[in-house]
Design an enzyme around this catalytic site. Structure first.
Site, PDB file in Angstrom:
ATOM      1  N   GLU A  39       0.818  -1.210   0.000  1.00 27.20           N
ATOM      2  CA  GLU A  39       0.000   0.000   0.000  1.00 27.20           C
ATOM      3  C   GLU A  39       0.856   1.266   0.000  1.00 27.20           C
ATOM      4  O   GLU A  39       0.434   2.300  -0.526  1.00 27.20           O
ATOM      5  CB  GLU A  39      -0.940  -0.005   1.213  1.00 27.20           C
ATOM      6  CG  GLU A  39      -1.830   1.224   1.327  1.00 27.20           C
ATOM      7  CD  GLU A  39      -2.686   1.488   0.096  1.00 27.20           C
ATOM      8  OE1 GLU A  39      -2.989   2.670  -0.162  1.00 27.20           O
ATOM      9  OE2 GLU A  39      -3.054   0.524  -0.605  1.00 27.20           O
ATOM     10  N   HIS A  41       3.631   1.685  -1.731  1.00 27.18           N
ATOM     11  CA  HIS A  41       3.907   1.923  -3.147  1.00 27.18           C
ATOM     12  C   HIS A  41       2.653   2.408  -3.870  1.00 27.18           C
ATOM     13  O   HIS A  41       2.726   3.268  -4.752  1.00 27.18           O
ATOM     14  CB  HIS A  41       4.409   0.639  -3.815  1.00 27.18           C
ATOM     15  CG  HIS A  41       5.705   0.132  -3.270  1.00 27.18           C
ATOM     16  ND1 HIS A  41       5.782  -0.972  -2.457  1.00 27.18           N
ATOM     17  CD2 HIS A  41       6.977   0.585  -3.423  1.00 27.18           C
ATOM     18  CE1 HIS A  41       7.040  -1.197  -2.139  1.00 27.18           C
ATOM     19  NE2 HIS A  41       7.795  -0.266  -2.706  1.00 27.18           N
ATOM     20  N   GLN A 159       8.763   9.063   1.981  1.00 24.52           N
ATOM     21  CA  GLN A 159       9.559   9.663   3.048  1.00 24.52           C
ATOM     22  C   GLN A 159      10.135   8.625   4.000  1.00 24.52           C
ATOM     23  O   GLN A 159      11.003   8.961   4.803  1.00 24.52           O
ATOM     24  CB  GLN A 159       8.714  10.670   3.827  1.00 24.52           C
ATOM     25  CG  GLN A 159       8.338  11.897   3.023  1.00 24.52           C
ATOM     26  CD  GLN A 159       7.647  12.954   3.852  1.00 24.52           C
ATOM     27  OE1 GLN A 159       7.918  13.097   5.045  1.00 24.52           O
ATOM     28  NE2 GLN A 159       6.737  13.694   3.243  1.00 24.52           N
ATOM     29  N   LYS A 160       9.672   7.378   3.932  1.00 22.89           N
ATOM     30  CA  LYS A 160      10.247   6.371   4.830  1.00 22.89           C
ATOM     31  C   LYS A 160      11.747   6.240   4.615  1.00 22.89           C
ATOM     32  O   LYS A 160      12.514   6.112   5.567  1.00 22.89           O
ATOM     33  CB  LYS A 160       9.573   5.011   4.647  1.00 22.89           C
ATOM     34  CG  LYS A 160      10.058   3.969   5.659  1.00 22.89           C
ATOM     35  CD  LYS A 160       9.410   2.627   5.444  1.00 22.89           C
ATOM     36  CE  LYS A 160      10.046   1.896   4.282  1.00 22.89           C
ATOM     37  NZ  LYS A 160      11.461   1.487   4.575  1.00 22.89           N
ATOM     38  N   ASP A 161      12.181   6.271   3.353  1.00 26.33           N
ATOM     39  CA  ASP A 161      13.608   6.267   3.035  1.00 26.33           C
ATOM     40  C   ASP A 161      14.077   7.718   2.945  1.00 26.33           C
ATOM     41  O   ASP A 161      14.387   8.234   1.869  1.00 26.33           O
ATOM     42  CB  ASP A 161      13.843   5.527   1.723  1.00 26.33           C
ATOM     43  CG  ASP A 161      13.425   4.067   1.810  1.00 26.33           C
ATOM     44  OD1 ASP A 161      14.076   3.312   2.560  1.00 26.33           O
ATOM     45  OD2 ASP A 161      12.440   3.693   1.155  1.00 26.33           O
ATOM     46  N   VAL A 187       3.355   5.405   4.724  1.00 17.09           N
ATOM     47  CA  VAL A 187       2.106   4.686   4.997  1.00 17.09           C
ATOM     48  C   VAL A 187       2.390   3.647   6.078  1.00 17.09           C
ATOM     49  O   VAL A 187       3.404   2.943   6.029  1.00 17.09           O
ATOM     50  CB  VAL A 187       1.559   4.017   3.727  1.00 17.09           C
ATOM     51  CG1 VAL A 187       0.287   3.226   4.029  1.00 17.09           C
ATOM     52  CG2 VAL A 187       1.289   5.070   2.655  1.00 17.09           C
ATOM     53  N   LEU A 195       5.108   0.585   6.551  1.00 17.27           N
ATOM     54  CA  LEU A 195       5.061  -0.465   5.539  1.00 17.27           C
ATOM     55  C   LEU A 195       6.412  -0.591   4.852  1.00 17.27           C
ATOM     56  O   LEU A 195       7.049   0.399   4.507  1.00 17.27           O
ATOM     57  CB  LEU A 195       3.991  -0.154   4.500  1.00 17.27           C
ATOM     58  CG  LEU A 195       2.531  -0.239   4.950  1.00 17.27           C
ATOM     59  CD1 LEU A 195       1.604  -0.002   3.767  1.00 17.27           C
ATOM     60  CD2 LEU A 195       2.231  -1.582   5.586  1.00 17.27           C
ATOM     61  N   SER A 196       6.840  -1.821   4.656  1.00 14.42           N
ATOM     62  CA  SER A 196       8.106  -2.111   3.995  1.00 14.42           C
ATOM     63  C   SER A 196       8.010  -3.491   3.363  1.00 14.42           C
ATOM     64  O   SER A 196       7.387  -4.404   3.930  1.00 14.42           O
ATOM     65  CB  SER A 196       9.271  -2.086   4.993  1.00 14.42           C
ATOM     66  OG  SER A 196      10.456  -2.599   4.412  1.00 14.42           O
ATOM     67  N   ARG A 198      10.277  -5.520   3.328  1.00 16.06           N
ATOM     68  CA  ARG A 198      11.022  -6.433   4.199  1.00 16.06           C
ATOM     69  C   ARG A 198      10.206  -6.883   5.405  1.00 16.06           C
ATOM     70  O   ARG A 198      10.646  -7.789   6.124  1.00 16.06           O
ATOM     71  CB  ARG A 198      12.330  -5.782   4.641  1.00 16.06           C
ATOM     72  CG  ARG A 198      13.358  -5.656   3.520  1.00 16.06           C
ATOM     73  CD  ARG A 198      14.701  -5.137   4.031  1.00 16.06           C
ATOM     74  NE  ARG A 198      15.743  -5.274   3.026  1.00 16.06           N
ATOM     75  CZ  ARG A 198      16.088  -4.343   2.151  1.00 16.06           C
ATOM     76  NH1 ARG A 198      15.446  -3.190   2.157  1.00 16.06           N
ATOM     77  NH2 ARG A 198      17.053  -4.550   1.272  1.00 16.06           N
TER      78      ARG A 198
END
Length: 334
Positions: A39, A41, A159-161, A187, A195-196, A198
């Site tokens: 989700e 992505h 923004q997670k990365d 997200v 969410l990842s 991995r």
């Protein structure tokens, strides 16, 4: 469900698919991914769709699916990284992507491992760059390559990365690449876990332990009004209370990932970033902070928590724990 996207495996197929849109003067959006779409992505695809739609005229959205070997270290998870192209195509269809570009390694690097790469500079040597040497060189090189192949007007990144996002913005600025970079919010699952792709490696017990990362960041965010030191103390407390979490780093920086000034004025924006291993899975997360505005009730320190002062015995961290620096930032011990 929207119609299925067209699948392109070669640069020639991609160029042919984009030629008509360019002839019509439409904007092109790009969402670079390594596949195993979730989700998070999907939200990037939606953001790209919004940015390339003008007065009802929709330009094409390209989703690249490419597990880039250049950004994996010798002991990382390249071989076991999930390849789920059929499921990825379903996500792209649902979200209205027009083209999925899924090239082979030979298609992206036809001359073998590239001899000319993009060096990330000083920003690529801290945090993730320190823990994963060479990682950002691989990331920036493949993103530059995708920009050259797709020639997007807009590219969307999560923004997670956060460090990756900052480096891509810097690359676009320094190399005059002419691509608008859009940052999409992280997200999360209902319990806060970012969410990842991995996350699927986590066993059920590890999945529960992993929520400590987002809890720590939220604790820092809630107490950032008391200053960076208090925010870090609150985050540390959450991580120490969590079994099975092996901390790589915990740090507060300014929004550009530079050190905070020695004196932080009230209302200073900042970022807290964390990386840790849960079992054999390495996870990262981050949140924005607003420092130095004191607590919601005007308290000078947070209730029900004694915090350490800089230089106190509590600062003698064991390996992997956060260490405070004079600037009010924190990084993992060597």
């Amino acid at each position: 469900m929207s119609s299925a996207p067209v699948l392109a495996h070669t640069r020639e197929e991609l160029a042919t698919l984009l030629a008509a849109a360019r002839a019509r003067g439409e904007q092109v959006g790009l969402v670079p991914t390594m596949g195993a779409l979730h989700e998070g992505h999907a939200s990037l695809v939606r953001a790209a769709r919004e940015r390339v739609t003008d007065d009802g005229r929709m330009g094409p959205v390209v989703v690249s699916v490419f597990v880039n070997p250049l950004q994996f270290g010798a002991n990382e998870d390249l071989d076991r990284y999930p390849r789920t192209l059929e499921a990825d195509l379903e996500v792209c269809a649902r979200e209205g992507a027009d083209i999925v570009f899924a090239p082979s390694v030979d298609e992206v690097y036809p001359g073998g491992p590239p001899q000319v790469t993009v060096r990330p500079g000083p920003l690529g040597k801290i945090l993730e760059g320190k823990v994963r040497p060479g990682h950002f060189r691989g990331v920036l090189t493949v993103v530059a390559k995708l920009f050259g192949l797709v020639r997007p007007d807009v590219a969307v990144f999560g923004q997670k990365d956060y460090q990756q996002l900052a480096l891509i913005r810097r690359m676009v600025l320094d190399l005059a690449l002419g691509v608008e970079i859009v940052a999409a919010e992280t997200v999360r699952e209902d319990d806060g876990l970012a969410l990842s792709s991995r996350n699927r490696y986590l066993e059920p017990e590890q999945r529960e332990q992993a929520v400590a990362l987002s809890r720590a960041l939220l604790a820092a965010q809630e107490n950032a009004g008391y200053g960076a030191e208090v925010a870090l103390d609150e985050a540390r407390a959450e991580l120490r209370a969590a079994p099975g979490v092996d901390l790589d780093y915990l740090v507060i920086t300014d929004p550009d990932l530079d050190e905070l000034p020695a004196v932080v004025p009230p209302g200073t924006p900042a970022r807290i970033l964390v990386a840790a291993r849960v079992g054999g899975t390495r996870l990262i997360d981050n949140l924005p902070l607003m420092l130095g505005t004191r607590g919601p009730a005007g308290e000078a320190s947070p209730p029900n928590r004694e915090r350490s002062e800089p230089g106190s015995a509590e600062q003698n961290k064991s390996p992997g724990e956060a260490r405070t620096t004079p600037s009010g930032t924190s990084e993992a011990s060597e």
